[in-house]
Design a protein around this motif. Structure first.
Motif, PDB file in Angstrom:
ATOM      1  N   GLY A   1     -46.285  11.177  27.537  1.00 62.50           N
ATOM      2  CA  GLY A   1     -45.523  11.066  26.302  1.00 62.50           C
ATOM      3  C   GLY A   1     -45.492  12.346  25.498  1.00 62.50           C
ATOM      4  O   GLY A   1     -44.922  12.376  24.398  1.00 62.50           O
ATOM      5  N   LYS A   2     -46.066  13.431  26.039  1.00 69.52           N
ATOM      6  CA  LYS A   2     -46.114  14.698  25.328  1.00 69.52           C
ATOM      7  C   LYS A   2     -44.752  15.403  25.370  1.00 69.52           C
ATOM      8  O   LYS A   2     -44.092  15.452  26.405  1.00 69.52           O
ATOM      9  CB  LYS A   2     -47.166  15.622  25.952  1.00 69.52           C
ATOM     10  CG  LYS A   2     -48.591  15.274  25.582  1.00 69.52           C
ATOM     11  CD  LYS A   2     -48.874  15.680  24.161  1.00 69.52           C
ATOM     12  CE  LYS A   2     -50.283  15.353  23.759  1.00 69.52           C
ATOM     13  NZ  LYS A   2     -50.536  15.643  22.339  1.00 69.52           N
ATOM     14  N   GLU A   3     -44.369  15.957  24.212  1.00 70.96           N
ATOM     15  CA  GLU A   3     -43.172  16.780  24.165  1.00 70.96           C
ATOM     16  C   GLU A   3     -43.511  18.187  24.658  1.00 70.96           C
ATOM     17  O   GLU A   3     -44.580  18.718  24.354  1.00 70.96           O
ATOM     18  CB  GLU A   3     -42.638  16.861  22.733  1.00 70.96           C
ATOM     19  CG  GLU A   3     -42.083  15.541  22.220  1.00 70.96           C
ATOM     20  CD  GLU A   3     -40.815  15.129  22.950  1.00 70.96           C
ATOM     21  OE1 GLU A   3     -40.078  16.011  23.408  1.00 70.96           O
ATOM     22  OE2 GLU A   3     -40.580  13.911  23.061  1.00 70.96           O
ATOM     23  N   VAL A   4     -42.620  18.768  25.448  1.00 69.53           N
ATOM     24  CA  VAL A   4     -42.820  20.122  25.939  1.00 69.53           C
ATOM     25  C   VAL A   4     -41.603  20.967  25.599  1.00 69.53           C
ATOM     26  O   VAL A   4     -40.535  20.455  25.237  1.00 69.53           O
ATOM     27  CB  VAL A   4     -43.068  20.148  27.469  1.00 69.53           C
ATOM     28  CG1 VAL A   4     -44.350  19.398  27.809  1.00 69.53           C
ATOM     29  CG2 VAL A   4     -41.883  19.543  28.229  1.00 69.53           C
ATOM     30  N   SER A   5     -41.753  22.276  25.708  1.00 67.16           N
ATOM     31  CA  SER A   5     -40.675  23.193  25.354  1.00 67.16           C
ATOM     32  C   SER A   5     -39.537  23.103  26.371  1.00 67.16           C
ATOM     33  O   SER A   5     -39.711  22.629  27.494  1.00 67.16           O
ATOM     34  CB  SER A   5     -41.199  24.628  25.295  1.00 67.16           C
ATOM     35  OG  SER A   5     -41.558  25.077  26.594  1.00 67.16           O
TER      36      SER A   5
END
Length: 319
Positions: free
Chosen positions: A159-163
């Protein structure tokens, strides 16, 4: 040899000499200072957040997880579950991944959870199960969490947002301990490659260098080693345990302990150069039993615990 060639050789030798001496040797700056100390509590295993603003730690028997600011203030317990074994920060310093355990009908069960430092509810990625031989790992820029079981890889969305750049990137390898193996893994392929330097060894405490080029690990009953991530250039660093990398990837800090068969009687922290040439005792001036070190991301401090009084300490480092 003409003068121009001689001048070039002299210049090259000077550049090489300067590049070698440019790696400054770490040294202690004063005695260790208590950072976290609560009467009646035994804290252990401090781990810096990647941004260097916080330290996470657990208590004896890995019961509970706490966080505190880097100066020891704002101490907060984020769970009272048995979650302190092998926990790891996310690269954005906002979450902690761990394997938790609890007893159900007198049987120990394990699950994977992510705890957040902003007060959000934890996320449980697996059901509680009877067997979980390895600890979970962040993978692919923290987009996934992976769990190794024998020859199988389970992958979960964190669920982590990444670039945008990371989203467009090819998958980033991760490194894990399997049964008697050091393995290089990939997701979404869910495949691993054995890069172990020894056959039938039991490996412990695998750590990837900050520059992503080296692996440090222990062999059970043996020594601490460093090698390239492709398994080449193996270096024996001698007896030492629970090694953690300096931020420049040139040194490891590790504990060298003695015991009487029941309790630890002595433990010092050493800075070990990755070429095996330097072995610097950082705690020779104190009788504190110093264990489980972790080097700060800024490189100017080492956090550690002491079973003697159950406190978390800070050792200032200069170069």
């Amino acid at each position: 040899m003409n003068s121009s060639i001689s001048s070039i050789i002299t210049t090259l030798l000077l550049v090489i000499s300067l590049s070698i001496t440019a790696i400054a040797q770490p040294a202690t700056n004063g005695d260790p200072q208590k950072l976290i100390s609560v009467e009646g509590s035994d804290f252990m295993n401090p781990v810096w957040s990647p941004d260097g603003t916080q330290i996470a730690f657990t208590s004896s028997r890995q019961q509970g997880l706490w966080i505190a600011d880097a100066d020891g203030s704002n101490m907060e317990q984020i769970t009272d579950e048995s979650a302190g074994y092998g926990f790891s920060w996310s690269s954005d310093s906002e979450s902690i991944l761990t394997r938790v355990s609890e007893f159900q009908n007198k049987r120990r069960k394990l699950a994977v959870k992510i705890y957040h430092t902003n007060g959000n509810e934890p996320e449980q990625l697996t059901e509680f199960r009877d067997q979980m031989p390895t600890i979970p790992k962040w993978a692919n820029y923290d987009r996934q969490v992976v769990l190794i079981s024998d020859n199988d890889i389970e992958s979960f969305d964190s669920g982590k947002e990444v670039s945008t750049q990371q989203k467009a990137s090819v998958t980033k390898p991760f490194y894990v301990l399997k049964s008697n193996q050091i393995a290089k893994g990939k997701v979404p392929e869910n495949s691993t490659e054995n890069i172990s330097p020894f056959d039938d060894a039991q490996y412990l405490n695998l750590e990837v260098s900050p520059d992503g080029k080296k692996l440090a690990f222990e062999v059970y009953g043996g020594n601490l080693f460093v090698m390239n991530i492709d398994g080449t250039n193996l270096m024996d660093l001698g007896k030492a345990n629970r090694a953690k990398w300096s931020p420049d990837s040139q040194y490891l800090v590790a504990m060298v302990a003695e015991d009487d068969g029941h309790n630890y009687t002595k433990s010092d922290l050493y800075a070990l150069s990755i070429d095996g040439e330097e072995r610097i005792n950082l705690t020779s001036s104190t009788d504190i039993i110093a264990m489980n070190p972790d080097w700060s991301p800024q490189g100017d401090q080492v956090a550690f615990d002491s079973p003697g009084d159950g406190s978390i300490y800070i050792l200032n480092i200069s170069y």
